[in-house]
Write a protein that holds these residues in place. Structure first.
Motif, short mmCIF file in Angstrom:
data_model
loop_
_atom_site.label_atom_id
_atom_site.label_comp_id
_atom_site.label_asym_id
_atom_site.label_seq_id
_atom_site.Cartn_x
_atom_site.Cartn_y
_atom_site.Cartn_z
N LEU A 76 38.16 34.30 45.09
CA LEU A 76 37.22 35.29 45.65
C LEU A 76 37.42 36.65 44.97
CD1 LEU A 76 35.16 36.04 47.99
CD2 LEU A 76 37.14 37.02 49.10
N VAL A 155 34.00 30.05 48.54
CA VAL A 155 34.02 31.29 47.76
C VAL A 155 32.66 31.58 47.11
CG1 VAL A 155 34.95 32.29 45.62
CG2 VAL A 155 36.49 31.34 47.32
N VAL A 164 35.76 34.69 53.98
CA VAL A 164 36.68 33.57 53.74
C VAL A 164 37.80 33.49 54.79
CG1 VAL A 164 36.26 33.50 51.26
CG2 VAL A 164 38.16 34.85 52.12
#
Ligand SMILES: Nc1ncnc2c1ncn2[C@@H]1O[C@H](COP(=O)(O)OP(=O)(O)OP(=O)(O)O)[C@@H](O)[C@H]1O
Ligand SMILES: [Mg+2]
Lengths: 248, 304
Positions: A76, A155, A164
């Motif tokens: 991410l 992600v 997330v």
């Protein structure tokens, strides 16, 4: 022109950053599950059979959880904050390269966590077997790959930490419901069915008999097939979403 | 393949972003060409479609319509060998914060398929070229904004590209850093490289670019050499008169810029105009420049 495959170069890039953090990584991903295992060992006075049951379960679970976590946070960051994916695409890499390298990376280093737990746990419990560890690894690796690919699916649609972090509690639930502590048959049928949806469950189902040198071809075939199928589905999905995200 | 010598050819190039909040037509069917060995400036206000156009050149944004070729090949069909000849300096730095300054260049070079042995020489050379040698072991987070920009440019040179695309390379830099980058870009042009850049500094565009493409709202407003554009769109002389404005000045086009008013006067009348200014008045007499053209073509309204 091509000297090294590009996903390998990416893996090299990852290893440069990783080596600087090796002690922290080992501490977090090997030491902590080990402490849990040690606590269980002390608290419940596990005998040999129970230890042989627990250690491979912990290996798979620790590796796959680490793969998932390092994907939902590390990947991410690379996608959103660091702009790394965009910079790699501008350097002739494709979305496939980026996806493969990041997932392979996240899964591989997590696999080391699994191996570390296997070695230390086996030693702690007095049932260390190198053949067992070796045979347990394919299940550990495949479960980690599937977990990392699932992380990539998440992600690919995430824009920030909160997108997330909501999945973190899932890890705790999976820890319980993937068969680390007790055979599946101990649970109600509905729960058993839910358990089969998790990569970690299938990883444990092969790694446990493999660790104890009892794996049969039939069991191996079923669970490896499921794990591979999961990897395939998650890869296709992650690729689709990530392409849409990166190539506007 | 065409007999056209142009390095970049865009025809009817269109980009519409589709989003839930509504579609945005960022580029509206533009045509342009970039000749090899030249520097082309893509100028326009915020949101004009400059970065979108550059994204399409890099294959990071898919054109909705029209064609876009580089080296005579549509951007979507460029081979690896062709893509290795193109580099991007993105609008926002995306250096690798996990790596050191020199590792940033080294790893990027590997992506382009350059041998380690070559990179061992080229990385220090480039660091020196961009005056970053002292920082070679530092992490990206330890660099100032200007150093990061220089490193991003160094990174874009690691593959010794034929086409260098620079999206606002000097935004936020101090005058020294800008001058260094100008020198470097002009040197690169001399070595035959093709540059396509965006900037909001008109003096920079005037200094570096052989060709200017003015765009706004996704449309090309005009294009030409800086000189041609100035000649075409604004009278040659600008008198920047500090307020209060003396009475009885000859009537010319004027533009209020706050504490002063700009008078646009053509070549023939410049001398007469200057004579008409009372002695006490404060003013600056300068030739018209690209900034005047920009404001003229794109208006004064603030953008997005
Ligand atoms: N990914 C995207 N999705 C939706 N709309 C976008 C996207 N990227 C850009 N746009 C829109 O497209 C238009 C052109 O944006 P672009 O970034 O190309 O402008 P620009 O000329 O580079 O501006 P600036 O000088 O501010 O960098 C803007 O209206 C912008 O809001
Ligand atoms: Mg822009």
């Amino acid at each position: 022109m091509e000297r090294y495959p590009r996903p390998l170069i990416l893996a090299y890039r990852h290893s440069l950053t990783f080596m600087r953090r090796l002690p922290i990584f080992l501490g977090m991903y090997v030491l902590v599950p080990l402490i849990t295992l040690y606590g269980l060992h002390r608290g419940f006075k596990l005998d040999d059979t129970q230890a042989a049951f627990m250690v491979p379960g912990f290996m798979v679970n620790a590796a796959a959880s680490a793969a998932f976590i390092s994907t939902i946070y590390g990947s991410l960051m690379r996608l959103t904050m660091q702009g790394s994916y965009q910079s790699w695409l501008a350097a002739t890499l494709s979305v496939h390269h980026v996806l493969q390298a990041d997932v392979l990376w996240n899964a591989t280093r997590s696999t080391f966590a699994g191996l570390g737990i296997g070695i230390a746990g086996g030693w702690l419990m007095g049932n260390l077997s190198f053949m067992g560890l070796l045979f347990a690894m394919p299940g550990v690796i495949l479960a980690s790959l599937a977990a990392s690919l699932l992380g990539m699916v998440i992600v690919s649609r995430a824009y920030g930490f909160d997108d997330v972090s909501v999945y973190e509690p899932v890890i705790a639930a999976v820890f319980v419901f993937s068969g680390v502590f007790a055979p599946v048959t101990y649970y109600p049928e509905a729960v058993q069915w839910l358990m089969t949806l998790q990569p970690i469950y299938h990883g444990i189902m092969v790694s446990r008999p493999a660790y104890n040198l009892e794996l049969t071809w039939g069991v191996a075939f079923i669970h490896f097939s499921v794990l591979l199928a999961m990897c395939g589905v998650f890869y296709a999905l992650a690729y689709r979403l990530l392409s849409r995200r990166l190539i506007t | 393949m065409t007999a056209d010598k142009s390095l970049i050819v865009a025809q009817g190039l269109t980009k519409t972003y589709t989003a839930k909040s509504g579609d945005v037509m960022a580029v509206k069917g533009i045509d342009f060409k970039v000749m090899p060995g030249t520097c082309t400036g893509l100028l326009g206000p915020n949101g004009a479609g400059k970065s979108t156009t550059m994204g399409m050149l890099m294959g990071l944004t898919r054109p909705t319509e029209g064609t876009l070729t580089i080296f005579g090949t549509p951007t979507s069909e460029l081979t690896r060998e062709q893509r290795v000849r193109i580099s991007l300096v993105p609008q926002e730095d995306n250096l690798d914060p996990d790596l050191t300054v020199s590792e940033n260049l080294f790893v990027y070079g590997l992506f382009f398929g350059i041998a380690r042995s070559v990179l061992k020489d080229r990385v220090p050379q480039l660091l020196d070229y961009m005056q970053l040698t002292e920082k070679s072991g530092a992490r990206v987070s330890q660099l100032s904004g200007g150093m990061k920009r220089r490193l991003t440019i160094a990174r874009a040179l690691i593959n010794d590209p034929d086409l260098l695309i620079l999206d606002e390379p000097t935004t936020g830099l101090d005058p020294q850093a800008r001058v260094l980058i100008w020198q470097r870009l002009l040197e690169l042009k001399k070595t035959g490289k093709t540059l396509l850049l965006t900037t909001h500094y008109m003096d920079e565009a005037q200094r570096l670019c052989d060709q200017i493409i003015m765009i706004d709202h996704g449309d090309i407003l005009d294009e030409g050499t800086p000189r041609q554009l100035i000649k075409k769109h604004v009278p040659g002389h600008v008198f920047d008169m500090t307020k209060p404005i003396p009475k009885n000045l000859p009537l010319y086009e004027q533009e209020d810029v706050g504490d002063s008013v700009l008078f646009y006067v053509n070549d023939e009348d410049a001398v007469a105009f200057r004579k008409a200014i009372p002695e006490k008045a404060t003013y600056l007499h300068r030739p018209a420049n690209l900034e005047d053209v920009f404001l003229r073509l794109t208006g004064r309204r603030i953008r997005e």
